[in-house]
Design an enzyme around this catalytic site. Structure first.
Site, mmCIF file in Angstrom:
data_model
loop_
_atom_site.group_PDB
_atom_site.id
_atom_site.type_symbol
_atom_site.label_atom_id
_atom_site.label_comp_id
_atom_site.label_asym_id
_atom_site.label_seq_id
_atom_site.Cartn_x
_atom_site.Cartn_y
_atom_site.Cartn_z
ATOM 1 N N GLU A 191 -3.456 10.099 0.368
ATOM 2 C CA GLU A 191 -3.773 10.704 -0.937
ATOM 3 C C GLU A 191 -5.104 11.451 -0.913
ATOM 4 O OE1 GLU A 191 -3.634 7.266 -3.507
ATOM 5 O OE2 GLU A 191 -1.521 7.640 -3.933
ATOM 6 N N GLU A 384 5.003 6.386 -0.747
ATOM 7 C CA GLU A 384 4.813 5.260 -1.676
ATOM 8 C C GLU A 384 5.667 5.454 -2.926
ATOM 9 O OE1 GLU A 384 0.743 4.590 -2.751
ATOM 10 O OE2 GLU A 384 0.035 4.857 -0.702
HETATM 11 C C1 BGP Z 1 -1.987 4.456 -4.472
HETATM 12 C C2 BGP Z 1 -2.571 3.862 -3.190
HETATM 13 C C3 BGP Z 1 -1.993 2.569 -2.769
HETATM 14 C C4 BGP Z 1 -1.464 1.699 -3.905
HETATM 15 C C5 BGP Z 1 -0.865 2.497 -5.057
HETATM 16 C C6 BGP Z 1 -0.524 1.644 -6.267
HETATM 17 O O1 BGP Z 1 -2.922 5.308 -5.028
HETATM 18 O O2 BGP Z 1 -2.370 4.760 -2.100
HETATM 19 O O3 BGP Z 1 -2.994 1.933 -2.009
HETATM 20 O O4 BGP Z 1 -2.421 0.835 -4.301
HETATM 21 O O5 BGP Z 1 -1.712 3.516 -5.450
HETATM 22 O O6 BGP Z 1 -1.674 1.532 -7.088
HETATM 23 P P1 BGP Z 1 -2.171 0.098 -7.590
HETATM 24 O O7 BGP Z 1 -2.252 -0.740 -6.353
HETATM 25 O O8 BGP Z 1 -3.475 0.362 -8.241
HETATM 26 O O9 BGP Z 1 -1.118 -0.419 -8.556
#
Ligand code: BGP
Length: 485
Positions: A191, A384
């Site tokens: 990201e 993701e």
């Molecule tokens: C993205 C990241 C991940 C993961 C995801 C979900 O931005 O790449 O690391 O964490 O978000 O977010 P969260 O874990 O805050 O629910």
């Protein structure tokens, strides 16, 4: 009937910093994620505020001064550093074709500027990735998923310093030498647009130390663009035929109405939050619309001679993105605001939200895939996707998570439609295949996995793994190549 190609890569994703724990074991140095503080007594509002504060000088100093881990969940994660063999056995049982995780820079170069790499750290990833292949899984490796050796911040100023590019490339070179035969997909930055929305995670900036925060953010981002391009070049030189990708957090944004003002607002949101980053990585140059964005922010990116050629000649082989939700664009202040990944946005009246306020929009995934493929004509990879929820173990000792099955079913169905639309989609690594510490709000109770981990928000528990109902569902989905949803 499956819409998915036979070679489609069904997978799962985690990140070293959210899973491994063992923050000061195996020769690992302290990294920037080990400093992020959490308190179980904070309510939902305070947790979201904590996410938005990022890092402060006071928090930085306090975190460096302590070895306690109860208030620093990334120091313990789910102890994946010690349990990875058992966890990968569960992922093999799921039938995963690919496993995505990140490499901890501070395991390889504890201080980032060490003369020699840490052999114990390299051996860990050789064992981890070798175990993946022994269990029939390809490896999708993220080189930097927010966790930067702290010494690089304190001694060199982190990504504000041009020197970071060389430290990063030394790190990449060692990885390509030692892990080149074990990694199928390389991702230099997780990201890369995160630096805009979470500058501590994205580029190690502490707001109260910056005169001009936006200027620092985009100078750091430029250094990361150059590092990304040089990593692509080095990987292709060292590992002929290697696949090196770019990644953004995809903030898919719709005009709130057909009012042309809302349509223009949506174009600007899409450009400034998403396409600016993928344009530079996939087209190889700063897009012309960036001029207005920089003018609005008072930013002037300093480039060195040769940077333009580096970006142009070393674009990525594929594009990947995280997709959780969609947003709407309008200047109309009457809309309710809701939360989302990395940022908050105005609420779309046609969509439901998760318990954390993220807007659930499976059709937005099909829309995003069509938009990205049409713009770049590059293979895509969903790095993701998943739903964070406060899963609980029922009286019967089972975690019933129908909401996760529904979320995955609807998003995977839309992926199938996108493939029928003609999108070249390589794979899908469902986020948080196993419960890990959430990234934005640092909550263990915000669970994503089809595998439950018995650990509470202070890190206490048996750490036992438990298959949720969604485990069998995803297993059938994979076994049927996406036909049995
Ligand atoms: C993205 C990241 C991940 C993961 C995801 C979900 O931005 O790449 O690391 O964490 O978000 O977010 P969260 O874990 O805050 O629910």
């Amino acid at each position: 009937m499956s819409n998915f190609p036979n070679a489609f890569l069904w997978g799962g994703a985690i990140a070293s910093t959210q899973a491994e724990g063992a923050w000061n074991e195996g020769g690992k140095g302290i990294d920037t994620q080990d400093l992020r503080v959490f308190d179980v007594t904070w309510d939902a509002q305070e947790r979201r505020r904590n996410r938005d504060i990022n890092m402060t000088s006071e928090r930085f100093a306090n975190a460096l001064a302590t070895n306690e881990s109860e208030h620093y969940p990334f120091r313990w994660g789910i102890d994946f550093y010690h349990t990875y063999k058992e966890d990968l056995a569960l992922m093999e049982e799921l039938g995963l074709k690919v496993f995505r995780t990140s490499i901890s820079w501070a395991r390889i170069f504890p201080n980032g500027d060490d003369a020699e790499p840490n052999e114990e750290g390299l051996r860990y990833y050789e064992d981890l990735f070798g175990e993946c292949h022994r269990r029939g899984m390809k490896v999708f490796a993220t080189i930097l998923h927010y966790a930067t050796p702290v010494n690089l911040v304190t001694t060199y100023g982190g990504w504000k310093s041009r020197e970071m590019i060389d430290f990063y490339l030394r790190y990449c070179k060692v990885l390509f030498e030692r892990l080149g035969d074990l990694v199928d997909f390389w991702l230099p930055f997780n990201e890369i647009n995160c630096s805009r929305f979470n500058p501590w995670n994205g580029c190690c900036l502490i707001k109260d130390q910056e005169e001009n925060y936006d200027q620092a953010i985009f100078q750091c981002t430029h250094h990361q663009f150059v590092a990304n391009a040089l990593a692509v070049k080095l990987c292709h030189q060292m590992i002929p035929g290697s696949m090196v990708g770019g990644m953004i957090a995809r903030f898919t944004s719709y005009p709130a109405t057909c009012d042309p003002d809302d349509v223009m607002a949506s174009i600007l949101d899409e450009n400034y939050k998403n396409y600016f980053y993928t344009d530079v990585m996939a087209r190889g140059y700063y897009p012309s619309y960036a001029k207005r964005m920089f003018a609005n922010l008072g930013v002037e990116v300093k480039m060195e001679p040769g940077d333009v050629e580096i970006l142009r000649e070393n674009t990525v082989d594929f594009l990947s993105f995280s997709y959780y939700m969609s947003m709407i664009s309008t200047d109309n202040k009457d809309y309710e605001v809701t939360s989302g990944n990395l940022l908050s946005g105005k609420k779309n009246p046609y969509l439901q939200t998760s318990d954390w306020g993220w807007q659930i929009d499976p059709k937005g995934l099909r829309i995003s895939l069509n938009q990205m493929y049409d713009r770049y004509q590059l293979p895509l990879f969903i790095a993701e996707n998943g739903i964070g929820a406060n899963d609980v173990v029922g009286e019967d000792g089972v975690v019933h998570d129908p909401y996760r099955i529904d979320y995955l079913r609807e998003h995977i169905a839309q992926m199938g439609k996108a493939i029928e639309d003609g999108v070249d989609l390589l794979g899908y690594t469902m986020w948080g295949i196993i419960d890990i510490v959430s990234c934005g709000t640092i909550e263990m109770n915000k669970r994503y996995g089809v595998i439950y981990v018995d650990r509470d928000e202070a890190g206490h528990g048996t750490n036992k793994r438990l298959k949720k109902d969604s485990f069998a569902w995803y297993q059938r989905c994979i076994a049927s190549n996406g036909a049995d949803l």
